[in-house]
Design a protein around this motif. Structure first.
Motif, PDB file in Angstrom:
ATOM      1  N   ARG A   1       3.312   5.310  -7.038  1.00  0.00           N
ATOM      2  CA  ARG A   1       2.922   5.606  -5.654  1.00  0.00           C
ATOM      3  C   ARG A   1       3.572   4.671  -4.652  1.00  0.00           C
ATOM      4  O   ARG A   1       3.932   3.545  -4.944  1.00  0.00           O
ATOM      5  CB  ARG A   1       1.412   5.493  -5.524  1.00  0.00           C
ATOM      6  CG  ARG A   1       0.702   6.616  -6.231  1.00  0.00           C
ATOM      7  CD  ARG A   1      -0.772   6.578  -6.025  1.00  0.00           C
ATOM      8  NE  ARG A   1      -1.115   6.448  -4.626  1.00  0.00           N
ATOM      9  CZ  ARG A   1      -2.281   5.977  -4.207  1.00  0.00           C
ATOM     10  NH1 ARG A   1      -3.185   5.591  -5.071  1.00  0.00           N
ATOM     11  NH2 ARG A   1      -2.545   5.898  -2.925  1.00  0.00           N
ATOM     12  N   LYS A   2       3.632   5.162  -3.432  1.00  0.00           N
ATOM     13  CA  LYS A   2       4.166   4.378  -2.322  1.00  0.00           C
ATOM     14  C   LYS A   2       3.216   3.223  -2.016  1.00  0.00           C
ATOM     15  O   LYS A   2       1.993   3.385  -2.052  1.00  0.00           O
ATOM     16  CB  LYS A   2       4.309   5.261  -1.094  1.00  0.00           C
ATOM     17  CG  LYS A   2       5.009   4.564   0.062  1.00  0.00           C
ATOM     18  CD  LYS A   2       4.949   5.336   1.354  1.00  0.00           C
ATOM     19  CE  LYS A   2       5.690   6.620   1.329  1.00  0.00           C
ATOM     20  NZ  LYS A   2       5.762   7.265   2.655  1.00  0.00           N
ATOM     21  N   ALA A   3       3.798   2.049  -1.720  1.00  0.00           N
ATOM     22  CA  ALA A   3       3.010   0.876  -1.348  1.00  0.00           C
ATOM     23  C   ALA A   3       3.572   0.292  -0.055  1.00  0.00           C
ATOM     24  O   ALA A   3       4.786   0.260   0.150  1.00  0.00           O
ATOM     25  CB  ALA A   3       3.063  -0.168  -2.451  1.00  0.00           C
ATOM     26  N   ASP A   4       2.686  -0.159   0.822  1.00  0.00           N
ATOM     27  CA  ASP A   4       3.080  -0.752   2.097  1.00  0.00           C
ATOM     28  C   ASP A   4       2.851  -2.259   2.055  1.00  0.00           C
ATOM     29  O   ASP A   4       1.827  -2.723   1.547  1.00  0.00           O
ATOM     30  CB  ASP A   4       2.268  -0.141   3.241  1.00  0.00           C
ATOM     31  CG  ASP A   4       2.536   1.341   3.394  1.00  0.00           C
ATOM     32  OD1 ASP A   4       3.720   1.727   3.364  1.00  0.00           O
ATOM     33  OD2 ASP A   4       1.565   2.112   3.529  1.00  0.00           O
ATOM     34  N   HIS A   5       3.813  -3.019   2.607  1.00  0.00           N
ATOM     35  CA  HIS A   5       3.766  -4.470   2.580  1.00  0.00           C
ATOM     36  C   HIS A   5       4.105  -5.017   3.967  1.00  0.00           C
ATOM     37  O   HIS A   5       4.845  -4.396   4.726  1.00  0.00           O
ATOM     38  CB  HIS A   5       4.795  -5.034   1.585  1.00  0.00           C
ATOM     39  CG  HIS A   5       4.738  -4.390   0.247  1.00  0.00           C
ATOM     40  ND1 HIS A   5       3.855  -4.774  -0.728  1.00  0.00           N
ATOM     41  CD2 HIS A   5       5.463  -3.376  -0.296  1.00  0.00           C
ATOM     42  CE1 HIS A   5       4.040  -4.040  -1.810  1.00  0.00           C
ATOM     43  NE2 HIS A   5       5.009  -3.185  -1.574  1.00  0.00           N
TER      44      HIS A   5
END
Length: 188
Positions: free
Chosen positions: A78-82
């Motif tokens: 899955r896409k992850a935001d940082h």
């Protein structure tokens, strides 16, 4: 080393396929793989982690006999935001990717319903990063894949499993190499 691993797996798959007509038991399964999403910045900065996220996994294989088999699988990470800070600059990044593997599987039945297993093979990981200030990056690697787990048979056709998987080495961005997977499989 990679060529040797591929040669060994190809040999196991070929021998298993030859025997599969008489004694194999093919199966397919779905799972939920959870892994830590991390984003590292060098000593000059700081970064955030998006934590453990669940991703979908599909796998299948066949048991040559009750103790040995071959399995392949695919996980859509899955896409992850940082967010990160380098000096006075703050930025954001997004990571996403996929993982796949082909592995030999050894199973040790503990009783009629429960068994322990280990897998060893080749894994392929692909990760993409998109960042506001660092630019974009792609990383892909073929490395050793390993897994350890337990499986409980609900019936002759259906089983549940819980396993720890390792896809090579950790990368500087994206999902970490470790995963915990809960799965369900159906045998034909």
């Amino acid at each position: 080393m990679k060529k040797l691993i591929f040669a060994v797996l190809a040999g196991v798959a070929a021998m298993s396929a030859a025997q599969a007509q008489q004694i194999s038991s093919p199966y397919i399964g779905l799972g939920v793989a959870s892994a830590d999403h991390d984003f590292k910045i060098g000593a000059a900065g700081s970064s955030s982690s998006d934590g453990w996220k669940a991703s979908g996994k599909i796998f299948g294989g066949f048991d040559v006999n009750p103790m040995f088999g071959v399995e392949a699988g695919y996980t859509d990470v899955r896409k992850a935001d940082h967010t990160y800070t380098i000096g006075a600059t703050t930025g954001s990044a997004t990571t996403e990717g996929s993982r796949s593997y082909l592995a030999a599987k050894a199973t040790m039945p503990m009783n009629d319903g429960f068994s322990l297993y280990g897998k060893l093979g080749v894994g392929y990981s692909k990760t993409k990063m998109r960042s506001t200030t660092l630019g974009n990056a792609n990383d892909s690697d073929t490395e050793v894949y390993a897994g350890l787990g337990g499986q409980y048979k609900i019936s002759d056709k259906v089983a549940l499993s819980l396993e720890y998987e390792r896809y090579g080495k950790n990368k500087d961005f994206g999902v970490k190499a470790n995963a915990v997977t809960l799965g369900a499989r159906y045998s034909f």
